[in-house]
Write an enzyme that holds these catalytic residues in place. Structure first.
Site, PDB file in Angstrom:
ATOM      1  N   HIS A 168      -1.774  -1.523   9.414  1.00 10.69           N
ATOM      2  CA  HIS A 168      -2.649  -0.330   9.502  1.00 10.69           C
ATOM      3  C   HIS A 168      -2.587   0.256  10.924  1.00 10.69           C
ATOM      4  O   HIS A 168      -3.590   0.238  11.663  1.00 10.69           O
ATOM      5  CB  HIS A 168      -4.066  -0.768   9.140  1.00 10.69           C
ATOM      6  N   GLU A 272       1.003   3.883   8.285  1.00 10.19           N
ATOM      7  CA  GLU A 272       0.956   2.455   7.947  1.00 10.19           C
ATOM      8  C   GLU A 272       2.079   2.063   6.991  1.00 10.19           C
ATOM      9  O   GLU A 272       2.107   2.534   5.857  1.00 10.19           O
ATOM     10  CB  GLU A 272      -0.395   2.153   7.277  1.00 10.19           C
TER      11      GLU A 272
HETATM   12  O1  TA6 Z   1      -5.596   3.176   5.334  1.00 12.76           O
HETATM   13  C1  TA6 Z   1      -6.514   4.184   5.126  1.00 12.76           C
HETATM   14  C2  TA6 Z   1      -7.853   3.578   4.793  1.00 12.76           C
HETATM   15  O2  TA6 Z   1      -7.769   2.759   3.667  1.00 12.76           O
HETATM   16  C3  TA6 Z   1      -8.867   4.710   4.608  1.00 12.76           C
HETATM   17  O3  TA6 Z   1      -9.243   4.903   3.274  1.00 12.76           O
HETATM   18  C4  TA6 Z   1      -9.987   4.411   5.587  1.00 12.76           C
HETATM   19  O4  TA6 Z   1     -11.122   3.965   5.007  1.00 12.76           O
HETATM   20  C5  TA6 Z   1      -9.316   3.442   6.558  1.00 12.76           C
HETATM   21  O5  TA6 Z   1      -8.313   2.773   5.873  1.00 12.76           O
HETATM   22  C6  TA6 Z   1     -10.167   2.512   7.398  1.00 12.76           C
HETATM   23  O6  TA6 Z   1     -10.639   1.417   6.696  1.00 12.76           O
HETATM   24  P1  TA6 Z   1     -11.609   0.379   7.398  1.00 12.76           P
HETATM   25  O7  TA6 Z   1     -11.920  -0.647   6.344  1.00 12.76           O
HETATM   26  O8  TA6 Z   1     -10.873  -0.212   8.561  1.00 12.76           O
HETATM   27  O9  TA6 Z   1     -12.815   1.157   7.838  1.00 12.76           O
END
Ligand code: TA6
Length: 315
Positions: A168, A272
């Site tokens: 991520h 990502e």
């Molecule tokens: O990768 C994108 C995502 O899944 C979004 O939907 C957003 O919520 C982000 O990740 C962050 O997630 P987190 O659980 O770290 O707040």
């Protein structure tokens, strides 16, 4: 871990007493990895410029995952399962792997500084995800300052298991409105803002003027992120990870995220490398490998023009 006169690995204490590893390369680039989450929180180039975004409101305290850097989403991406969002690997304390199994001979470790980390499920983890595994992560800093993450996940259980996965990665950008992403145009995506409706990206590069949360499917192995203001291009190379998520919360959603500054969305972009649409299944004894390699080059390097095709075609 490897330490010579040219390259070094230092084990030290970071924020709130959490242990971290610093990789340093002779030309000045560096990487920091917290054992908490095997979370890369810093990647600096030879000029000492930070290339990853970490929120000023990030909470370096278990069980909250660190906001920014490179959280590892395993064994579940987002809410695609019964576990907490993005799985538990990002909020477990990993160990240094003193004796990782050999990498294939074509993975050249010479002139590279790296650290090997290991995660195995605890009894409590097995209660929420009843599958034994060994997850080995090698974090490598290359001689040109490239950052490579190689994940090897082995099924040490007596039955098959299935998972989804993402690196991520939060890139630091000068101004999101000056950024474009090349390499994903014309590909299908699932739009998280529309109940994961399947859509097709238009023929133009992706630019940003509002919230975006898309899972691009079966994407090429190279993606470029061009930052006009900084005249910097990030190149993401990936292997074993067909999908690519692009996320920026923009202003309204940013305000709703407690560990994220109200205006910080302007200075970050998540791209990502992921395996989401087709979850990975491992039979007992099988191993999966997923690799992400990041480089940051001056955009002018490519003949003085921001020509994404050149970026994408170069090796
Ligand atoms: O990768 C994108 C995502 O899944 C979004 O939907 C957003 O919520 C982000 O990740 C962050 O997630 P987190 O659980 O770290 O707040």
């Amino acid at each position: 871990m490897s330490t010579t006169e040219n390259k070094s690995v230092e084990m030290t204490t970071g924020i709130n007493g959490l242990e971290k590893v610093i990789l340093r390369e002779i030309h000045g680039s560096s990487v920091e990895v917290y054992l908490y989450g095997a979370h890369v929180t810093s990647w600096k180039n030879e000029q000492g410029e930070e290339l990853l975004f970490v929120s000023s409101k990030a909470i370096f305290k278990p069980p909250k995952p660190i906001r920014g850097g490179i959280p590892i989403c395993f064994p579940q991406f987002s809410n695609l399962g019964t576990l907490e969002a993005h799985g538990f690997a990002r909020n477990r304390v990993w160990t240094i792997d003193p004796d990782p199994p050999a990498f294939p001979p074509n993975v050249n470790a010479t002139n590279r500084v790296f650290v090997d980390l290991l995660l195995k499920p605890t009894e409590d983890d097995l209660k929420i995800w009843p599958h034994s595994f060994e997850y080995r992560l090698r974090v490598t800093l290359g001689p040109a300052g490239d950052l490579m993450l190689t994940s090897r996940i082995r099924n040490t259980d007596g039955k098959p298991f299935t998972f989804t996965f993402a690196y991520h990665t939060y890139f630091s950008v000068s101004d999101i409105s000056e950024v474009r992403v090349e390499g994903l145009e014309t590909f299908d995506y699932l739009d998280n803002l529309k109940n994961r409706e399947r859509c097709t990206e238009q023929g133009d590069a992706i630019t940003f003027e509002s919230e975006i949360d898309k899972i691009y499917l079966s994407t090429p192995t190279k993606i470029a992120i061009l930052d006009h203001e900084k005249k910097r291009t990030f190149v993401v190379r990936k292997d074993g990870l067909p999908d690519a998520v692009v996320w920026n919360p923009w202003d309204k959603r940013a305000k709703a995220i407690a560990d994220f500054g109200d205006d910080e969305y302007r200075h970050m972009l998540c791209v990502e490398a992921a395996a989401i649409e087709k979850p990975i299944t491992l039979k007992p004894g099988e191993e999966w490998k997923g690799r992400q390699e990041l480089s940051a080059v001056p955009s002018s390097y490519f003949s003085g023009q921001l020509d994404p095709n050149k970026v994408l075609q170069s090796s």
